[in-house]
Write an enzyme that holds these catalytic residues in place. Structure first.
Site, PDB file in Angstrom:
ATOM      1  N   SER A   8       0.842  -1.186   0.000  1.00 49.43           N
ATOM      2  CA  SER A   8       0.000   0.000   0.000  1.00 49.43           C
ATOM      3  C   SER A   8       0.879   1.238   0.000  1.00 49.43           C
ATOM      4  O   SER A   8       1.925   1.255   0.637  1.00 49.43           O
ATOM      5  CB  SER A   8      -0.885  -0.008   1.245  1.00 49.43           C
ATOM      6  OG  SER A   8      -1.776   1.060   1.202  1.00 49.43           O
ATOM      7  N   CYS A   9       0.484   2.268  -0.741  1.00 50.77           N
ATOM      8  CA  CYS A   9       1.249   3.521  -0.745  1.00 50.77           C
ATOM      9  C   CYS A   9       0.273   4.686  -0.729  1.00 50.77           C
ATOM     10  O   CYS A   9      -0.925   4.494  -0.913  1.00 50.77           O
ATOM     11  CB  CYS A   9       2.174   3.583  -1.956  1.00 50.77           C
ATOM     12  SG  CYS A   9       1.289   3.525  -3.532  1.00 50.77           S
ATOM     13  N   PRO A  10       0.768   5.905  -0.467  1.00 54.13           N
ATOM     14  CA  PRO A  10      -0.141   7.032  -0.252  1.00 54.13           C
ATOM     15  C   PRO A  10      -1.120   7.270  -1.420  1.00 54.13           C
ATOM     16  O   PRO A  10      -2.301   7.477  -1.207  1.00 54.13           O
ATOM     17  CB  PRO A  10       0.794   8.229  -0.082  1.00 54.13           C
ATOM     18  CG  PRO A  10       2.074   7.648   0.383  1.00 54.13           C
ATOM     19  CD  PRO A  10       2.164   6.299  -0.271  1.00 54.13           C
ATOM     20  N   GLY A  12      -1.581   5.152  -4.053  1.00 51.44           N
ATOM     21  CA  GLY A  12      -2.187   3.902  -4.486  1.00 51.44           C
ATOM     22  C   GLY A  12      -2.283   3.759  -5.985  1.00 51.44           C
ATOM     23  O   GLY A  12      -3.192   3.115  -6.509  1.00 51.44           O
ATOM     24  N   THR A  16       2.252   0.606  -5.031  1.00 51.38           N
ATOM     25  CA  THR A  16       1.523  -0.534  -4.484  1.00 51.38           C
ATOM     26  C   THR A  16       1.666  -1.749  -5.393  1.00 51.38           C
ATOM     27  O   THR A  16       1.924  -2.865  -4.940  1.00 51.38           O
ATOM     28  CB  THR A  16       0.030  -0.161  -4.366  1.00 51.38           C
ATOM     29  OG1 THR A  16      -0.082   0.974  -3.520  1.00 51.38           O
ATOM     30  CG2 THR A  16      -0.788  -1.306  -3.802  1.00 51.38           C
TER      31      THR A  16
END
Lengths: 478, 150
Positions: A8-10, A12, A16
């Site tokens: 998951s990343c900020p 998305g 990700t």
């Protein structure tokens, strides 16, 4: 070896999926079984199931924002930045193979996950709000069947077997309706404990059930703390959260491994239940008794002043906690005034009593999108309960979203009580809802129904304006 | 929808002129702006840099993917630029970026088809042969073929 991962990343959008791809490739090269859940802007995909988590040897959390950790309780969890999964996936997998990854024990202790939440305080705040909403909804969804069963059985027995008397609608002891009424009341007894119990479960998992239910029972039974009425569903919500938080705190305390096996069935429930009970009896309960006393005196002082003001206050009190102490004070005041010949006060209260469930029932019919499936069903039952004056029919809605629902219901009940008061509606039986007109206890029946209709419509329209769509609320909680 | 719908001919820069991250960013921003995909160039630019602040989008292997979900974006688009000599992107592995994909995603967009395509691109970039082929393609048509092959 079987591994699982979540990426998951900020934003998305990119990282990700890159991390997911890289982990999958690297694991495949090493001959390791892996499944990667991606939490990107599309939403969670390839979601890990409970069975998969159970069977996994370890879990890699390559996440740059905080994610739900509870489902990984007791598993080997390695938290890292999403870029680590792209850059050095071999190293991450290697750490599982060498057995240096620690077992995850609740969020407070896992240092690495704490780092993630700390670097991103806004997410932490969102989590907090979601936890409250999620816990309330969990309690409500378990409570609804009890409200529906209890409400409908009480409605049925009062509607078909009830006779008006000085103590309200009474079902004669020797009829079959008396037994049905008792079954309905039994179901209602579980309402607040179940609500509190499953709020606590949502916070502290299974060990929260006993402390929550016991706390909820005490909250609903004023005799524990010398009060004429219990703390109602609001007290139940409070008990549920207190029980959940205390249980979770006890769970997080380090204990010697000898004690470990008896923690979940003996130590945690016993300590948490006792603490919750004592807290409720000696700290929360006492003010409720004095609150009721104060409110009663206040209402008595209101006699002879403006009728409209009195109607507004009574309407607001009836809808505020539906069966809780504030509601009880208003209701008992109205009942006492019947004996003094002032039946117009009970007339206003009788109209106010039924508009919360009728209004919520109407609201679910008007805007289905704003209510979950089970709330829509609860809405139909609420309509039936409203007809026989069981305000509790609206509790599932109020407990699930108190800040929006309670004000709307208060305004609706105030509308109903004011219309009834101004048009001289009377009621000589301490009970509310259309049923008191059916048993010929009401004076000025047409205006009694106008008052109820007005309050119902106001409640429904107002609550639907305040409420967001159910889907929207759900995605927020994701 | 395919990636070639998002990454159109006029969004490919075979030879980036910029010599540092800022110049390359502006060059690709201009391309996106010219196609009308941006409603507010400055807003999108700020959002891109905000993302870089959070952590460089230089993911290593000579690739940078500056990207943003931004109110300044009207249509989802991808701009692609090559810089064989590389520009410093503060990458995790210290390698200069030679392939730059600038990904523009609108704040609000019906459906998630564009997100699925971008997901596919992200996954594809992990594939070393794909990266190598993108670097070695000596004309626009070869790049188009590569992108359409996804």
């Amino acid at each position: 070896m079987k591994l699982l991962a979540v990426t998951s990343c900020p934003n998305g959008i990119a990282h990700t999926y890159m991390a997911a791809e890289k982990l999958a490739q690297t694991a495949a090269e090493a001959g390791i079984d892996i499944k990667v859940e991606t939490q990107g802007s599309i939403g969670a995909e390839n979601v890990l199931t409970e069975e998969e988590i159970e069977a996994a040897d370890g879990i890699i959390l390559a996440v740059d924002k905080s994610i739900e950790m509870d489902r990984f309780e007791g598993k080997r969890v390695l938290s890292c930045a999403v870029s680590d999964a792209i850059r050095k996936p071999e190293e991450l997998i290697q750490r599982f193979e060498s057995g240096e990854v620690p077992v995850h024990r609740s969020r407070e202790e896992a240092g690495e996950t704490d780092d993630i939440t700390q670097t991103n305080p806004t997410h932490k705040e969102e989590r907090g709000q979601n936890l409250i909403y999620r816990s309330l909804m969990n309690g409500v969804s378990y409570m609804i069947p009890f409200v529906v069963v209890g409400g409908l059985l009480i409605a049925l027995s009062l509607g078909l077997g009830g006779e008006p008397g000085a103590k309200g609608l009474v079902v004669p002891e020797d009829s079959v309706w008396s037994s049905i009424l008792k079954v309905g009341e039994a179901a209602f007894t579980f309402m607040v404990p179940i609500l509190a119990g499953y709020i606590a479960v949502s916070i502290a998992d299974r060990p929260g059930l006993a402390p929550g239910m016991i706390g909820g029972f005490i909250a609903a039974d004023g005799s524990f703390y010398g009060s004429e009425a219990g703390a109602g569903f609001i007290g139940g919500i409070l008990a549920g959260f207190i029980a959940g938080i205390i249980t979770r705190w006890i769970k997080s305390l380090p204990v010697p491994s000898v004690l470990q096996p008896i923690m979940p069935i003996l130590v945690i429930p016993l300590t948490a239940s006792t603490l919750v009970a004592l807290l409720f009896i000696f700290v929360v309960g006492a003010p409720i008794a004095s609150l009721m006393e104060g409110l009663t005196q206040f209402l008595q002082g209101m006699q002879g002043t403006s009728k409209v003001l009195l109607a507004l206050i009574l309407g607001a009190m009836i809808a505020f906690d539906m069966g809780g102490p504030v509601n009880k004070v208003a209701f008992l005041f109205g009942a006492a005034m019947i004996a003094e010949g002032q039946t117009f006060i009970m007339g206003a209260i009788a109209a106010a009593i039924c508009t919360p469930p009728l209004g919520m029932g109407l609201a679910t019919l008007l805007a289905r999108r704003k209510y979950h499936q089970e709330e829509q069903e609860a809405g139909k039952a609420a309509l039936a309960m409203g007809l026989v004056g069981i305000t509790e029919g609206a509790i599932p809605f109020a407990a699930g979203d108190p800040l929006r629902v309670i004000p709307a219901m208060m305004v609706g009940s105030m509308t109903a009580s004011t219309v009834a008061m101004l048009s001289g509606v009377t009621d000589n039986v301490p009970h509310g809802g259309p049923i008191v007109a059916a048993v010929q206890a009401v004076g000025n029946v047409p205006m009694f129904f106008v008052a109820i209709a007005a309050g119902t419509v106001v409640t429904a329209l107002l609550v639907n304006v305040l409420k967001k769509n159910a889907e929207v609320q759900r995605s927020e909680s994701d | 929808m395919k990636l070639s719908d998002l990454l159109t001919d006029d969004l490919m820069v075979l030879q980036l002129k910029g010599n540092n991250r800022e110049e390359v960013m502006d060059e690709l921003l201009d391309r996106l702006d010219e196609t009308g995909a941006l409603s507010d160039r400055d807003q999108f630019r700020r959002d891109l840099y905000a993302r870089e602040e959070h952590g460089s989008t230089g993911i290593g292997f000579g690739i940078a993917i500056p990207h943003g979900k931004s109110a300044g974006v009207d249509q989802p688009r991808v701009a692609f630029g090559r810089k064989p000599s590389g520009v410093d992107w503060n990458s995790i592995d210290g390698e200069p970026a030679r392939l730059v994909f600038m990904i523009a995603v609108p704040e609000e967009q019906a459906g998630d088809e564009h997100l699925r395509i971008l997901q596919l691109l992200s996954r594809k970039l992990i594939d070393e042969t794909f990266r190598q082929a993108l670097l070695e393609a000596d004309n626009r048509d070869k790049i188009k073929t590569l992108i359409e092959s996804m």
